[in-house]
Design a protein around this motif. Structure first.
Motif, PDB file in Angstrom:
ATOM      1  N   LEU A  15     -40.249 -45.756  39.930  1.00  0.00           N
ATOM      2  CA  LEU A  15     -40.467 -44.333  40.168  1.00  0.00           C
ATOM      3  C   LEU A  15     -39.119 -43.677  40.359  1.00  0.00           C
ATOM      4  CD1 LEU A  15     -43.260 -42.629  42.125  1.00  0.00           C
ATOM      5  CD2 LEU A  15     -40.893 -41.916  42.524  1.00  0.00           C
ATOM      6  N   GLY A  16     -38.917 -42.550  39.669  1.00  0.00           N
ATOM      7  CA  GLY A  16     -37.645 -41.855  39.743  1.00  0.00           C
ATOM      8  C   GLY A  16     -37.797 -40.437  40.265  1.00  0.00           C
ATOM      9  N   VAL A  17     -36.746 -39.958  40.913  1.00  0.00           N
ATOM     10  CA  VAL A  17     -36.658 -38.586  41.396  1.00  0.00           C
ATOM     11  C   VAL A  17     -35.431 -37.959  40.754  1.00  0.00           C
ATOM     12  CG1 VAL A  17     -36.255 -37.133  43.423  1.00  0.00           C
ATOM     13  CG2 VAL A  17     -37.774 -39.123  43.586  1.00  0.00           C
ATOM     14  N   GLY A  18     -35.590 -36.761  40.170  1.00  0.00           N
ATOM     15  CA  GLY A  18     -34.473 -36.134  39.489  1.00  0.00           C
ATOM     16  C   GLY A  18     -34.352 -34.649  39.771  1.00  0.00           C
ATOM     17  N   CYS A  19     -33.126 -34.140  39.675  1.00  0.00           N
ATOM     18  CA  CYS A  19     -32.839 -32.714  39.841  1.00  0.00           C
ATOM     19  C   CYS A  19     -31.818 -32.317  38.787  1.00  0.00           C
ATOM     20  CB  CYS A  19     -32.265 -32.413  41.224  1.00  0.00           C
ATOM     21  SG  CYS A  19     -33.326 -32.908  42.595  1.00  0.00           S
ATOM     22  N   ALA A  20     -31.944 -31.075  38.305  1.00  0.00           N
ATOM     23  CA  ALA A  20     -31.051 -30.570  37.272  1.00  0.00           C
ATOM     24  C   ALA A  20     -30.020 -29.617  37.846  1.00  0.00           C
ATOM     25  CB  ALA A  20     -31.856 -29.866  36.177  1.00  0.00           C
ATOM     26  N   LEU A  21     -28.859 -29.587  37.224  1.00  0.00           N
ATOM     27  CA  LEU A  21     -27.804 -28.627  37.557  1.00  0.00           C
ATOM     28  C   LEU A  21     -27.850 -27.516  36.523  1.00  0.00           C
ATOM     29  CD1 LEU A  21     -25.221 -27.880  39.196  1.00  0.00           C
ATOM     30  CD2 LEU A  21     -23.927 -29.171  37.475  1.00  0.00           C
ATOM     31  N   LEU A  22     -27.952 -26.258  36.985  1.00  0.00           N
ATOM     32  CA  LEU A  22     -28.024 -25.119  36.089  1.00  0.00           C
ATOM     33  C   LEU A  22     -26.665 -24.431  36.007  1.00  0.00           C
ATOM     34  CD1 LEU A  22     -31.410 -23.514  37.228  1.00  0.00           C
ATOM     35  CD2 LEU A  22     -31.021 -25.440  35.662  1.00  0.00           C
ATOM     36  N   ASP A  23     -26.332 -23.938  34.806  1.00  0.00           N
ATOM     37  CA  ASP A  23     -25.084 -23.202  34.665  1.00  0.00           C
ATOM     38  C   ASP A  23     -25.269 -21.750  35.105  1.00  0.00           C
ATOM     39  OD1 ASP A  23     -26.337 -21.819  32.594  1.00  0.00           O
ATOM     40  OD2 ASP A  23     -25.322 -22.930  31.001  1.00  0.00           O
ATOM     41  N   ASP A  24     -24.260 -20.920  34.897  1.00  0.00           N
ATOM     42  CA  ASP A  24     -24.305 -19.534  35.373  1.00  0.00           C
ATOM     43  C   ASP A  24     -25.403 -18.720  34.718  1.00  0.00           C
ATOM     44  OD1 ASP A  24     -22.190 -20.093  37.018  1.00  0.00           O
ATOM     45  OD2 ASP A  24     -20.673 -19.338  35.619  1.00  0.00           O
ATOM     46  N   GLU A  25     -25.875 -19.175  33.554  1.00  0.00           N
ATOM     47  CA  GLU A  25     -26.929 -18.451  32.847  1.00  0.00           C
ATOM     48  C   GLU A  25     -28.309 -19.064  33.087  1.00  0.00           C
ATOM     49  OE1 GLU A  25     -25.771 -18.306  28.775  1.00  0.00           O
ATOM     50  OE2 GLU A  25     -24.023 -17.036  29.143  1.00  0.00           O
ATOM     51  N   GLY A  26     -28.374 -20.031  34.001  1.00  0.00           N
ATOM     52  CA  GLY A  26     -29.648 -20.662  34.324  1.00  0.00           C
ATOM     53  C   GLY A  26     -30.085 -21.739  33.365  1.00  0.00           C
ATOM     54  N   VAL A  27     -29.171 -22.188  32.508  1.00  0.00           N
ATOM     55  CA  VAL A  27     -29.491 -23.245  31.538  1.00  0.00           C
ATOM     56  C   VAL A  27     -29.135 -24.593  32.152  1.00  0.00           C
ATOM     57  CG1 VAL A  27     -28.983 -24.170  29.253  1.00  0.00           C
ATOM     58  CG2 VAL A  27     -29.053 -21.690  29.614  1.00  0.00           C
ATOM     59  N   PRO A  28     -30.037 -25.591  32.099  1.00  0.00           N
ATOM     60  CA  PRO A  28     -29.730 -26.904  32.672  1.00  0.00           C
ATOM     61  C   PRO A  28     -28.626 -27.603  31.887  1.00  0.00           C
ATOM     62  CG  PRO A  28     -31.807 -26.980  31.466  1.00  0.00           C
ATOM     63  CD  PRO A  28     -31.402 -25.539  31.528  1.00  0.00           C
ATOM     64  N   ILE A  65     -29.693 -35.337  46.311  1.00  0.00           N
ATOM     65  CA  ILE A  65     -29.230 -34.994  44.965  1.00  0.00           C
ATOM     66  C   ILE A  65     -28.857 -33.513  44.903  1.00  0.00           C
ATOM     67  CG2 ILE A  65     -29.854 -34.840  42.525  1.00  0.00           C
ATOM     68  CD1 ILE A  65     -31.756 -37.194  42.940  1.00  0.00           C
ATOM     69  N   LYS A  66     -29.713 -32.658  45.453  1.00  0.00           N
ATOM     70  CA  LYS A  66     -29.437 -31.220  45.418  1.00  0.00           C
ATOM     71  C   LYS A  66     -28.147 -30.880  46.163  1.00  0.00           C
ATOM     72  CE  LYS A  66     -34.195 -29.585  44.822  1.00  0.00           C
ATOM     73  NZ  LYS A  66     -35.319 -28.803  45.389  1.00  0.00           N
ATOM     74  N   ALA A  67     -27.891 -31.571  47.231  1.00  0.00           N
ATOM     75  CA  ALA A  67     -26.661 -31.329  47.992  1.00  0.00           C
ATOM     76  C   ALA A  67     -25.438 -31.681  47.143  1.00  0.00           C
ATOM     77  CB  ALA A  67     -26.669 -32.136  49.278  1.00  0.00           C
ATOM     78  N   GLU A  68     -25.521 -32.789  46.401  1.00  0.00           N
ATOM     79  CA  GLU A  68     -24.416 -33.176  45.524  1.00  0.00           C
ATOM     80  C   GLU A  68     -24.256 -32.185  44.371  1.00  0.00           C
ATOM     81  OE1 GLU A  68     -22.172 -35.257  46.026  1.00  0.00           O
ATOM     82  OE2 GLU A  68     -22.955 -36.655  47.517  1.00  0.00           O
ATOM     83  N   LEU A  69     -25.368 -31.712  43.826  1.00  0.00           N
ATOM     84  CA  LEU A  69     -25.298 -30.725  42.738  1.00  0.00           C
ATOM     85  C   LEU A  69     -24.716 -29.409  43.234  1.00  0.00           C
ATOM     86  CD1 LEU A  69     -28.707 -31.364  40.899  1.00  0.00           C
ATOM     87  CD2 LEU A  69     -26.417 -32.121  40.204  1.00  0.00           C
ATOM     88  N   ALA A  70     -25.072 -29.037  44.448  1.00  0.00           N
ATOM     89  CA  ALA A  70     -24.514 -27.803  45.028  1.00  0.00           C
ATOM     90  C   ALA A  70     -23.012 -27.929  45.207  1.00  0.00           C
ATOM     91  CB  ALA A  70     -25.190 -27.511  46.360  1.00  0.00           C
ATOM     92  N   ARG A  71     -22.570 -29.122  45.583  1.00  0.00           N
ATOM     93  CA  ARG A  71     -21.133 -29.354  45.734  1.00  0.00           C
ATOM     94  C   ARG A  71     -20.438 -29.225  44.381  1.00  0.00           C
ATOM     95  NH1 ARG A  71     -18.721 -34.904  48.312  1.00  0.00           N
ATOM     96  NH2 ARG A  71     -19.640 -34.012  50.194  1.00  0.00           N
ATOM     97  N   LEU A  72     -21.057 -29.757  43.329  1.00  0.00           N
ATOM     98  CA  LEU A  72     -20.502 -29.648  41.989  1.00  0.00           C
ATOM     99  C   LEU A  72     -20.434 -28.187  41.536  1.00  0.00           C
ATOM    100  CD1 LEU A  72     -22.353 -32.599  40.209  1.00  0.00           C
ATOM    101  CD2 LEU A  72     -19.931 -32.503  40.761  1.00  0.00           C
ATOM    102  N   GLN A  73     -21.499 -27.460  41.834  1.00  0.00           N
ATOM    103  CA  GLN A  73     -21.571 -26.058  41.430  1.00  0.00           C
ATOM    104  C   GLN A  73     -20.512 -25.239  42.156  1.00  0.00           C
ATOM    105  OE1 GLN A  73     -25.591 -24.666  41.775  1.00  0.00           O
ATOM    106  NE2 GLN A  73     -25.527 -23.858  39.683  1.00  0.00           N
ATOM    107  N   GLY A  74     -20.299 -25.575  43.413  1.00  0.00           N
ATOM    108  CA  GLY A  74     -19.310 -24.838  44.192  1.00  0.00           C
ATOM    109  C   GLY A  74     -17.891 -25.158  43.752  1.00  0.00           C
TER     110      GLY A  74
END
Length: 266
Positions: free
Chosen positions: A219-232, A257-266
């Motif tokens: 079983l997997g859990v996943g989250c996407a990183l969106l760019d400035d235009e909302g595209v994954p 995962i979301k915390a790591e993606l937020a760090r990447l986005q920032g």
């Protein structure tokens, strides 16, 4: 499912590890190279375990052990929808290393693998497919190596791909599911109807949860990183055996995962 088998066995009683390694190690290595050479000779078509046993003269139980070690090392991979394996092609091995998205996310992938103890995957979209760029193995004794660098599959089959698919506009996502419909059954009996249901669940939940499709018992859990235009632009997923993934831990991992993606986005 993978349990990190060693290439050589433990020393029998009364014999030191050094003594056995001189005898067992080279023989096991030679056998592993025989299997790898046979796979490379057959290219993209690959070979099944029975065929490998016939080509190499190695018994099937040993073939299974060698294949587990070769797959762990990223030197061989299963062919989706079949019982065959193929060798890793050299040009595929360099794809992930050259991709800037991997350089960007590798520290996050390693932190997640250390924190969860499970396998972590970096997945991107190419057309109607997902492509795995990297996997980071955790410390838990049983690892689910659901995919490998360079592997392609219909977008949405795995948790990383599902996170990407669900982040797309509805018309676009439905079009992808429709175009992939003929191939979905190869992945644990997945259907278009089930895929659409998973998309809705992912959107309402805020992260994907996909089990028993690409890999049985996982079983997997996943989250996407969106760019400035909302595209994954990419997705990160964590996959483990089902017993390690109750609902509460799914939510916890999604938060990490979301915390790591937020760090990447920032």
């Amino acid at each position: 499912m993978h349990t990190s088998p060693a290439l050589s066995g433990h020393a029998p009683p009364g014999i030191t590890e050094d003594a056995t390694s001189h005898a067992v190690g080279p023989r096991t290595l030679r056998r592993g190279l025989q299997v790898l050479a046979a796979l490379r000779d057959h290219g993209a078509n690959g070979l099944g375990v029975t065929d490998l046993a016939r080509y190499t003269g190695i018994q099937r139980p040993t073939i299974y052990r060698l294949m587990a070690a070769l797959m762990e090392a990223g030197l061989a991979h299963p062919i989706a929808g079949t019982k065959r394996y193929r060798a890793q092609l050299a040009q595929e091995a360099g794809v992930a290393e050259a991709d800037p998205r991997l350089r960007q996310t590798l520290p996050a992938l390693r932190r997640l693998a250390e924190r969860t103890g499970d396998a972590v995957f970096l997945v991107v979209r190419e057309g109607d497919e997902s492509v795995s760029l990297h996997r980071e193995i955790g410390g838990y004794p049983v690892q689910i190596l659901a995919t490998y660098a360079g592997k392609r599959q219909p977008l949405g089959v795995g948790s990383g791909g599902m996170a990407l698919l669900a982040a797309l506009p509805d018309d676009e996502a439905r079009g992808i599911v429709e175009r992939n419909a003929a191939h979905l059954d190869e992945y644990g009996g997945m259907t278009s109807h089930e895929m659409l249901r998973l998309i809705e669940n992912t959107r309402s939940r805020g992260y994907s949860v996909v089990g028993n499709h690409a890999v049985r018992g996982a079983l997997g859990v996943g989250c996407a990183l969106l760019d400035d235009e909302g595209v994954p632009s990419l997705a990160i997923s964590v996959t483990a055996i089902i017993d390690r993934m109750p609902a509460q831990r799914q939510r916890e991992i999604a938060g990490w995962i979301k915390a790591e993606l937020a760090r990447l986005q920032g």
